[in-house]
Design an enzyme around this catalytic site. Sequence first.
Site, PDB file in Angstrom:
ATOM      1  CD  GLU A 249      -3.256  -0.915   0.420  1.00  0.00           C
ATOM      2  OE1 GLU A 249      -4.013  -1.612   0.047  1.00  0.00           O
ATOM      3  OE2 GLU A 249      -3.140   0.342  -0.384  1.00  0.00           O
ATOM      4  NE  ARG A 253      -3.791   2.951  -0.593  1.00  0.00           N
ATOM      5  CZ  ARG A 253      -4.852   3.193   0.064  1.00  0.00           C
ATOM      6  NH1 ARG A 253      -5.630   4.231   0.329  1.00  0.00           N
ATOM      7  NH2 ARG A 253      -5.639   1.820   0.055  1.00  0.00           N
ATOM      8  CG  ASP A 382      -6.025  -7.122  -7.601  1.00  0.00           C
ATOM      9  OD1 ASP A 382      -4.909  -7.399  -7.125  1.00  0.00           O
ATOM     10  OD2 ASP A 382      -6.978  -6.475  -7.160  1.00  0.00           O
ATOM     11  CD  GLU A 516     -11.044  -1.594  -8.239  1.00  0.00           C
ATOM     12  OE1 GLU A 516      -9.935  -1.678  -7.296  1.00  0.00           O
ATOM     13  OE2 GLU A 516     -12.206  -1.688  -7.857  1.00  0.00           O
ATOM     14  CB  THR A 602      -2.202  -1.310  -9.320  1.00  0.00           C
ATOM     15  OG1 THR A 602      -3.477  -1.989  -9.176  1.00  0.00           O
ATOM     16  CG2 THR A 602      -1.736  -1.053  -7.790  1.00  0.00           C
TER      17      THR A 602
END
Length: 623
Positions: A249, A253, A382, A516, A602
Amino acid sequence: MPVATLLPFTATPNRKSASPTSFRLTEKFILLLVFSAFITLCFGAIFFLPDSSKLLSGVFFHSSAVETNTHTGPDSSDAGSAGNDDRLLAKIKKDHEKALLEAKDTLQKLPDVIQNDILADKAKVTKESMGKGAKDGNNLPFIEYHRPPGATGLEPQDPETRERRAKIKEMMKHAWDSYKQYAWGSNELRPVSKHGHSSNLFGDIKGATIVDALDTLYIMEMFEEFDAATDWVEKSLDFNVNAEVSVFEVNIRFVGGLLSAYYLSGKEVFRRKAVELGEKLLPAFKTPTGIPWALLNLKSGIGRNWPWASGGSSILAEYGTLHLEFMHLSRLSGNSEFAQKVMNIRKVLNRLEKPQGLYPNYLNPNSGQWGQHHVSVGGLGDSFYEYLLKAWLMSDKTDEEGKKMYYDALQAIETNLMRKSTNGLTYIAEWKGGLLEHKMGHLTCFAGGMIALGADGAPGDKTGHQMEQAAEIARTCHESYARTTLKLGPEAFRFDGGVEAIATRQNEKYFILRPEVIETYMYMWRFTHDPKYREWGWEAVQALEQHCRVDGGYSGIRDVYASSPNYDDVQQSFYLAETLKYLYLLFSEDDHLPFEHWVFNTEAHPLPVIRKDKTDRPNESKG
């Protein structure tokens, strides 16, 4: 040698000189007196000051002989020292003579010639410094900044599209202003109770929404807000925390957001902060296999994995979603270790046998063996697949290994996981030890965009087939929205027990402002220009405004099948980073962040394609 013989000075002309070729006699006499006094003083110091030969030689000429002599131990003999002193005196005299001759030659040159010499010397030093990986004050290599094309785009020509895009920008402003008013500096906002919210994913690092939103602010040309965010990053973003963070994360980010902000704006603070944080994440790779830990204490460098993850395994979507950012960290820092770490992950994976060609979600970082044989293109798996494709694209299509791994994996997914419902909806199921669970997560809906993005490079004649698959997945995910009461999609939906694209379990009915489905609409619009994708996106905008917008921002919803929203009271940072950005790009022209120049991580942070041919910089402008 008499001093006078060294000094047949001529003046260096300038625009105010009375005589362009020589000093007047009185001026020459004064200069000779001053210079003679200086030389006498220097030689007097050599002969009369204690240890003066070492002092002068070391200070002015950085003599290697002095360095050797000053490091000589107590066993050195006096005779050796005397011999060294004689050699040093001779060297000093020789260096003085050389310096005086150079001064004479310089003073005889015209000003323009001197200026050209200075510029040439500067260029030579700069070139040599670049070649040696010279560092600036922040220990980073000098990089000439070039902004890739499309950082901002033209206004849409169609009035309705222009109006809709302006509405999405207003939504961003409401989300940002609410965060700034009620939660500035916190990671996220509680928009109903109007105060800050911090997830334990970030430890004690603050400002996730600020960093996540930087590029969205820039892309939407909200430059006043961007400058305020930049100021906070420079003054308040601190990674020196004694706390455990999620490597995944924090990477997607914070590192991704900082890298993107640098490439869009050229502001050096973002490069510096991104590399600083990247270096703090490197200890996560200290495992027997080099597969990184999921959690890392940034101060101690001690890592571990989630306790629930299949006997202490690392998770595919976490260790497999570092590649894009770490390749850029190597590029911007000059430190190849970042790239080496992520390339080693591939080596480990390529040594392993894949069940049915699939990649299980769990891998033990100590043994290098798979954990439970669970496979998902949604949560836990994913973005691993996404980064295989995007690594190839970001490398200017030179990363053949990433390309092969992606298309091989996609073929295995099609064979083993893709299914069609009774009424013709294509979905991607989950695989657990050889058995299919006919469930598709909201996270899995990114796959429509991914497959469309990779269709053009598909092997053989599969481009058309993959575009059809992408369109079918987009339709299924749209249906998951259309079949709810609030017209927003659930966290997961099922295709069993007589239902299709509907959540049947209470813990799967929530909507947390995820991007998404919108992401896939954006990609499908770019590749097909089919107007239905913009219409589907606008439906989502209307639902967000009607059901998620509150006075203090935007909130997630606990049950999308309820007649009225029950708020979860969290405005996720990815709502500003991803959902609103993808909506804005859906209603923008194709020249805005064009895919031939940019690849999205992503978390929707755009990163430039790394050109192998450095001269391929069309329409670039210096920052």
